[in-house]
Design an enzyme around this catalytic site. Sequence first.
Site, mmCIF file in Angstrom:
data_model
loop_
_atom_site.group_PDB
_atom_site.id
_atom_site.type_symbol
_atom_site.label_atom_id
_atom_site.label_comp_id
_atom_site.label_asym_id
_atom_site.label_seq_id
_atom_site.Cartn_x
_atom_site.Cartn_y
_atom_site.Cartn_z
ATOM 1 N NE ARG A 53 -3.156 0.228 3.270
ATOM 2 C CZ ARG A 53 -2.547 0.541 4.446
ATOM 3 N NH1 ARG A 53 -2.116 1.772 4.595
ATOM 4 N NH2 ARG A 53 -2.354 -0.185 5.337
ATOM 5 C CE1 TYR A 106 -15.472 9.986 -16.162
ATOM 6 C CE2 TYR A 106 -15.199 10.000 -13.824
ATOM 7 C CZ TYR A 106 -15.527 9.287 -15.062
ATOM 8 O OH TYR A 106 -15.818 8.145 -15.093
ATOM 9 C CG ASP A 178 -8.955 15.085 -15.485
ATOM 10 O OD1 ASP A 178 -8.391 14.444 -16.143
ATOM 11 O OD2 ASP A 178 -9.820 14.414 -14.695
ATOM 12 C CE LYS A 203 -11.595 6.612 -18.393
ATOM 13 N NZ LYS A 203 -12.196 7.897 -17.980
HETATM 14 C C1 PLP Z 1 -12.614 8.629 -16.545
HETATM 15 C C2 PLP Z 1 -12.111 9.601 -15.943
HETATM 16 C C3 PLP Z 1 -12.001 10.040 -14.771
HETATM 17 C C4 PLP Z 1 -12.159 8.983 -13.834
HETATM 18 O O1 PLP Z 1 -11.090 7.998 -13.970
HETATM 19 P P1 PLP Z 1 -11.312 6.359 -13.659
HETATM 20 O O2 PLP Z 1 -10.054 5.650 -13.795
HETATM 21 O O3 PLP Z 1 -12.608 5.762 -14.177
HETATM 22 O O4 PLP Z 1 -11.503 6.316 -12.206
HETATM 23 C C5 PLP Z 1 -11.611 11.257 -14.488
HETATM 24 N N1 PLP Z 1 -11.551 12.394 -15.278
HETATM 25 C C6 PLP Z 1 -11.654 12.202 -16.658
HETATM 26 C C7 PLP Z 1 -11.593 13.285 -17.623
HETATM 27 C C8 PLP Z 1 -12.088 10.761 -17.051
HETATM 28 O O5 PLP Z 1 -12.354 10.579 -18.479
#
Ligand code: PLP
Length: 388
Positions: A53, A106, A178, A203
């Site tokens: 962890r 998001y 982000d 992603k």
């Molecule tokens: C998918 C996504 C998230 C969240 O990510 P997870 O891996 O699904 O927890 C946050 N910000 C953006 C822009 C995203 O596309």
Amino acid sequence: MDMDSLVIHGDAGVEDDSAIAPALYLSSTYRARDACEFAAIATGTRPRRYYARYGNPTQARCEQVLARLENAEAALLFASGMGAVSTAVLALLKSGDHVVAQTSHYMGTTRLLSEILPRFGIQATRVDQTDSGAFERALRPQTRLVLVETPSNPTLAVTDLAAVAARARARGILTLADNTFASPVNQRPRDFGIDLVVHSATKYLGGHSDLVAGVVAGPKDLVDRIWEDSIVFGACASPFNAWLMLRGLRTLTLRVERQSATALELARHLERHPQIARVHYPGLESHPQHELARRQMKGYGGVLSFEVKGGYEAARRFVCALKLAANAVSLGGVESLAVHAASVWEGTLTPQQIEQAGVSPALVRFSVGLESAQDLAADLDQALAAAA
Ligand SMILES: *Cc1c(COP(=O)(O)O)cnc(C)c1O
């Protein structure tokens, strides 16, 4: 090093090992040589080999590549993108603080800002991201963090990173971006003065729709502070996912450059299509913020969205008629995915909230994979014909 070389050699020297491919350390715990090794943990030093962890050698290797890709001193992996966003925000703020963020984020981030932070006495003001002056006007004496996301989901609106970063920095306020949609291949927020970068590594960074993970990258002191709280919140990355991500990262530049090129081609194709009312893609000259996107992005990403003529029903029929692209959420993988935004959001948002987010009932979000642009265009055309 160029980004093309960084994705291959960015982890050189992290593990003293002659193997060419990264080792996968699944061990949950590690043998200490003496009491001093345990004592180091108590002083808040991030260990690689202690308890999984707290960190892990495979994770550390992946973090070094990610830090270098984002032009950052340090990076920290998480179990998911939301694990990264929530832990970073909660680690940096305390009761009484104020956050400035965008109206469009998001979904998970939106809920963090509007439902969860207020429970801990943290208020958020959300502004129109296309008006960079709005961020400054929303600042209060208690503002500690400005949160941005660009291009944002699902209408690909763009935030002026340099303008927002400069105004926050002048007042000693931290900024967090982000960068999931752009990926570091197309945009590096830290080059424009942003302090911290987060990603849903699920992603583009992973890139193969087979892992869930997140990352925060930035100055070492801030990343260490987030790490200290992260070991309590516990959204730690799994070693196997870190290993899969390292494998995915090796082809990041190739994938994203190709996906961005195909997305631009499809955006132009759709813009000319008589059954399409509107295309949202920052790479199009018709995008209201194309000039800004050109200033801060190298390519415009693999996600586009568009409005199908005929409204809600036509968009729903169109998505169901696609043959190559799957009707699925998420993005950034090698396979194309499409979603009808209004159908996905119906369960969680009211029609007014959907409209407030600037989402037309006819909006389709399309994540471009690595199929040929020609085959994808043909798939879009046949699905539009079927939806008519
Ligand atoms: C998918 C996504 C998230 C969240 O990510 P997870 O891996 O699904 O927890 C946050 N910000 C953006 C822009 C995203 O596309």
